[in-house]
Motif scaffolding. Structure first.
Motif, mmCIF file in Angstrom:
data_model
loop_
_atom_site.group_PDB
_atom_site.id
_atom_site.type_symbol
_atom_site.label_atom_id
_atom_site.label_comp_id
_atom_site.label_asym_id
_atom_site.label_seq_id
_atom_site.Cartn_x
_atom_site.Cartn_y
_atom_site.Cartn_z
ATOM 1 N N PRO A 183 73.660 47.199 28.128
ATOM 2 C CA PRO A 183 74.386 47.934 27.087
ATOM 3 C C PRO A 183 73.467 48.635 26.092
ATOM 4 N N THR A 255 79.711 43.040 27.134
ATOM 5 C CA THR A 255 79.685 44.361 27.767
ATOM 6 C C THR A 255 78.646 44.462 28.883
ATOM 7 N N TRP A 260 82.528 48.695 28.957
ATOM 8 C CA TRP A 260 83.179 48.886 27.661
ATOM 9 C C TRP A 260 84.543 49.566 27.791
#
Length: 456
Positions: A183, A255, A260
């Motif tokens: 992420p 995530t 997401w």
């Protein structure tokens, strides 16, 4: 009863635990998909950083006031001292207690409703069963808090242990998954520093700040903190720093497993996260731990808020019955029971998304902004020696806090802004009627002993 009847038994460790369990609560678990949906991109982590920055800046204001006036009731005493004990301070502190009697039960109810929401992952809760679950949480909290403060301190540390285990398991699960840093590699993908991004940060920060609220809970318990001049500021900064790190790591962890754009579609994100990592049994276990966290949050919030009507009543500015302490256990049991009863009713009436923004809208004007302005006034009227803790670069953090809170107030939306103003207006009318009957400010002439009155 007098303020000194409260006993200073809470250590730095216990005070920090009380702050942290109030801060975590159900907030980060239910707002995580909301924040991602509002930011609509992999850069949603910036909203959590923004919430931490605002909390840290505002904690400087709370630290100065909490260290200087370590009494039960927190903002009630701060506003009274800042605006003049016999003058406008009576009005400002009354308004704070007035809005507390509405927004404090909303905070407690929001955590209880969040508890019932995650419980429905394990057990179907149709209609009245859902409301019964949230109401039962409030009742159990009142039963647990009906005891001496040092016992509550030990319970808080135990509850915080469960909170820590939950967060560390979530973070550890993402680390073990092997894509923990993914992420962060894409955090700026599609990011444009324009008005849309700034607006998204503002609206989503309403949700992230809700998840940070509680860092000041120790100030409401000021009359029960050991060595408050040092421990009140320390507990707040430790709480914010620790929780900010945990929130960021938790978001990154989740995530790294669930994209997401998929997260924003689910209510039970953490349960889904653990199910994908370790199966359905692990998902049920993490859900139980999240319920533990939600329960701990209601516990801590109810504890802190119960001291506010007590402090006002003990000072002669609220109904006398709220000043009663339990004859043997020395805690404000009337205040606890009344706030708990109102929270119980709210938990049956409202939905979760309705209360999160409403909580902030009602607090910002009377509590956060007025309090920061009050500190600026106090610094002009009092000696530097009266403030055991002094914020660096004063007065810049205080001005920054005012601007940031004002922006966040606007981000709650016109309807809730007007609701916050309406609550304040109704409280003003009630105060003026009461002041007229008692011949208090602004209906009594100035006297030399009215400290702080002339300057305002």
């Amino acid at each position: 009863m007098a303020e000194h009847d409260l006993e200073r038994r809470l250590s730095l460790r216990q005070a920090t635990a009380i702050n942290m369990i109030d801060m975590v609560g159900i907030g980060p678990f239910i707002t995580l998909p909301m924040v991602i949906g509002m930011m609509n991109g992999p850069y949603f982590l910036y909203a959590w950083v923004a919430g931490a920055i605002l909390s840290f800046v505002d904690a400087m204001v709370w630290s100065e006031l909490g260290a200087a006036f370590p009494k039960a009731g927190g903002s009630y005493n701060f506003l009274k001292e800042a605006y003049g004990e016999k003058g406008m301070g009576r009005f400002m502190s009354f308004l704070f207690v007035w809005q507390t009697m509405i927004q404090a039960p909303l905070v407690i109810a929001s955590a209880a409703i969040g508890f019932a929401t995650y419980l429905s992952y394990l057990v179907p809760l149709p209609g009245l069963w859902f409301k019964a679950a949230s109401g039962t949480v409030v009742v159990l909290i009142i039963i647990l808090l009906y005891r001496r403060i040092e016992t509550i301190g030990r319970i808080s540390v135990l509850l915080w242990g469960g909170v820590l285990v939950t967060l560390l398991w979530i973070i550890g699960g993402g680390l073990a998954h092997g894509r923990f840093l993914e992420p962060l590699k894409h955090i700026n993908d599609g990011l444009k520093l324009n008005y849309a991004f700034i607006a998204a940060i503002g609206y989503s920060s309403v949700k992230t700040v809700y998840s940070y609220l509680g860092y000041y809970n120790v100030c409401h318990l000021g009359g029960e903190i050991i060595n408050p001049a040092k421990n009140i500021p320390r507990s707040m900064f430790l709480s914010i720093a620790g929780i900010a790190v945990l929130y960021l790591l938790m978001n990154i962890s989740v995530t790294s497993v669930i994209p997401w754009h998929e997260i924003r579609e689910h209510d039970f994100v953490l349960s889904l996260f653990m199910q994908r990592l370790m199966g359905s049994t692990a998902a049920k276990v993490i859900t139980v731990l999240i319920l533990w966290v939600a329960f701990a949050s209601v516990f801590s919030a109810t504890l802190g808020y119960s001291r506010i009507p007590y402090a006002a009543a003990a000072d002669g500015a609220f109904f006398k019955v709220f000043a009663r302490l339990h004859p043997t256990r020395k805690f404000p049991y009337v205040s606890l029971l009344v706030l708990g009863s109102v929270a119980f009713v709210f938990s049956l009436l409202f939905k979760l998304k309705e209360v999160i923004s409403a909580i902030l809208a009602m607090r910002i004007l009377i509590q956060f902004i007025s309090q920061a302005i009050g500190l600026l006034l106090l610094r002009r009227k009092r000696r530097a020696a009266d403030f055991p803790y002094k914020m660096p670069f004063f007065p810049l953090p205080a001005f920054l806090a005012i601007v940031m809170w004002a922006a966040l107030y606007c981000a709650t939306g016109t309807r809730l802004m007007l609701a916050g103003i309406g609550v304040a207006a109704l409280g003003t009318a009630v105060y003026l009627i009461q002041a007229r009957m008692r011949r208090e400010w602004p209906f009594r002439p100035y006297k030399p002993e009215d400290k702080g009155f002339r300057s305002l």
